[in-house]
Design a protein around this motif. Structure first.
Motif, PDB file in Angstrom:
ATOM      1  N   ASP A   1     -15.082   4.976 -20.318  1.00 30.14           N
ATOM      2  CA  ASP A   1     -15.684   3.821 -20.987  1.00 30.14           C
ATOM      3  C   ASP A   1     -15.569   3.857 -22.512  1.00 30.14           C
ATOM      4  OD1 ASP A   1     -16.323   2.740 -18.511  1.00 30.14           O
ATOM      5  OD2 ASP A   1     -18.198   3.845 -18.402  1.00 30.14           O
TER       6      ASP A   1
ATOM      7  N   ASP B   1     -15.784   1.400 -25.976  1.00 33.15           N
ATOM      8  CA  ASP B   1     -16.778   0.318 -26.008  1.00 33.15           C
ATOM      9  C   ASP B   1     -18.206   0.794 -25.743  1.00 33.15           C
ATOM     10  OD1 ASP B   1     -14.760  -1.504 -26.517  1.00 33.15           O
ATOM     11  OD2 ASP B   1     -14.315  -1.738 -24.379  1.00 33.15           O
TER      12      ASP B   1
ATOM     13  N   GLU C   1      -6.563   2.390 -26.466  1.00 32.32           N
ATOM     14  CA  GLU C   1      -7.807   2.395 -27.238  1.00 32.32           C
ATOM     15  C   GLU C   1      -8.527   3.742 -27.108  1.00 32.32           C
ATOM     16  OE1 GLU C   1      -6.915  -0.085 -25.093  1.00 32.32           O
ATOM     17  OE2 GLU C   1      -6.280  -1.446 -26.712  1.00 32.32           O
TER      18      GLU C   1
END
Ligand code: G
Ligand code: MN
Length: 266
Positions: A189, A192, A223
């Motif tokens: 995760d 974010d 990311e």
């Protein structure tokens, strides 16, 4: 009747070991500062003639239970170290990581066996890192003597899936680890989820404070990789970088990844 499938498994697995239904694949880990290959994690695969590929999570626990983990580990380690030598002869200079069951660590002479295999196959012990996961019944902390013996021989020790199960901070303090592998549940995760960012950043700081390498496993997105670079995580592994590869696919992957690295980091 109830243990019949297990008996079938034991017979089938014995045959697999003897007849070459098992093989090793290798997943690259890269340095996050420069993208260079730093080591390969060896992972076992079973190509069962009727069932097709069987995941290690399905057969390793049974192998442990039925006394077959010793032969499996020795076979896999020999295969992996032979492969390391073949890569070295091709000019690929790298290290290997090999997963060890907590069951194997109960044998006090296990470090001697690993050293003997390294010597026999002409692989410097410094090129090998063992990845350890806390067993359900055997806290690693009870294995201090065995783990120290590995370090004296120059073999590296990584704690796998860190942050889940029984792994604790006390182990990091008391056991002679060289590397912490942050469990993929925390990586998933990023970036974010604020709580995951805090946890991962803290584990990286903790690892560095104790002089250990911090490795992120299960890196699947650009990311995630970029975030891990900003917090100074040392090493990454995951499908974004490479799936586990057949041995002969490594040279091709290396060339391809060198090309891809600049766009992953820009
Ligand atoms: O915990 P350990 O590092 O031993 O896990 C290795 C396993 O994780 C292998 O079976 C491998 O196929 C799997 N794996 C490797 N990279 C990824 C990834 O990016 N995502 C997921 N979901 N699994 C991965
Ligand atoms: Mn592992």
């Amino acid at each position: 009747m109830s243990n019949r499938p297990e008996r079938t498994f034991v017979e089938g697995f014995g045959r697999a070991l003897a007849q070459g239904e098992l093989h090793m694949v290798y997943q690259p880990k890269i340095r996050l500062d420069c993208g260079a290959l730093t080591r390969l994690e060896a992972l076992v695969r079973w190509d069962e003639p009727e069932l097709g590929p069987v995941e290690p999570s399905r057969f390793v626990p049974l192998a442990e239970k039925h006394g077959l983990i010793g032969p499996l580990t020795e076979w896999g380690l020999r295969r992996t170290l032979n492969q390391w030598r073949a890569w070295r002869d091709q000019g690929l200079d790298t290290n290997v990581a090999f997963n060890i069951s907590a069951v194997s660590l109960q044998r006090l002479d296990f470090p001697d066996l690993v050293e003997r295999i390294c010597n026999e196959l002409d692989v410097p012990t410094e090129r090998l890192v063992l990845e350890l996961t806390e067993g359900a019944t055997q806290p690693l902390i009870k294995l201090m003597d065995t783990l120290t013996r590995f370090r004296i021989k120059g073999i590296g020790l990584a704690i796998d899936d860190f942050g889940t199960g029984y792994s604790s901070l006390l182990q990091l303090r008391q056991l002679p680890f060289t590397e912490v592998k942050i469990d993929r549940q925390f990586i998933r995760d990023l970036p974010d989820a604020h709580d995951c960012c805090v946890i991962v950043r803290s584990i990286v700081d903790l690892a560095h404070g104790l002089g250990l390498t911090a490795t992120a496993e299960g890196v699947e997105t650009v990311e995630q990789l970029r975030y891990l670079r900003t917090i100074g995580c040392d090493v990454a592994q995951g499908y974004l970088i490479a799936r586990p590869l057949e041995a002969d696919a490594l040279a091709g992957w290396t060339a391809e990844f060198d090309q891809r690295w600049p766009e992953l980091t820009s």
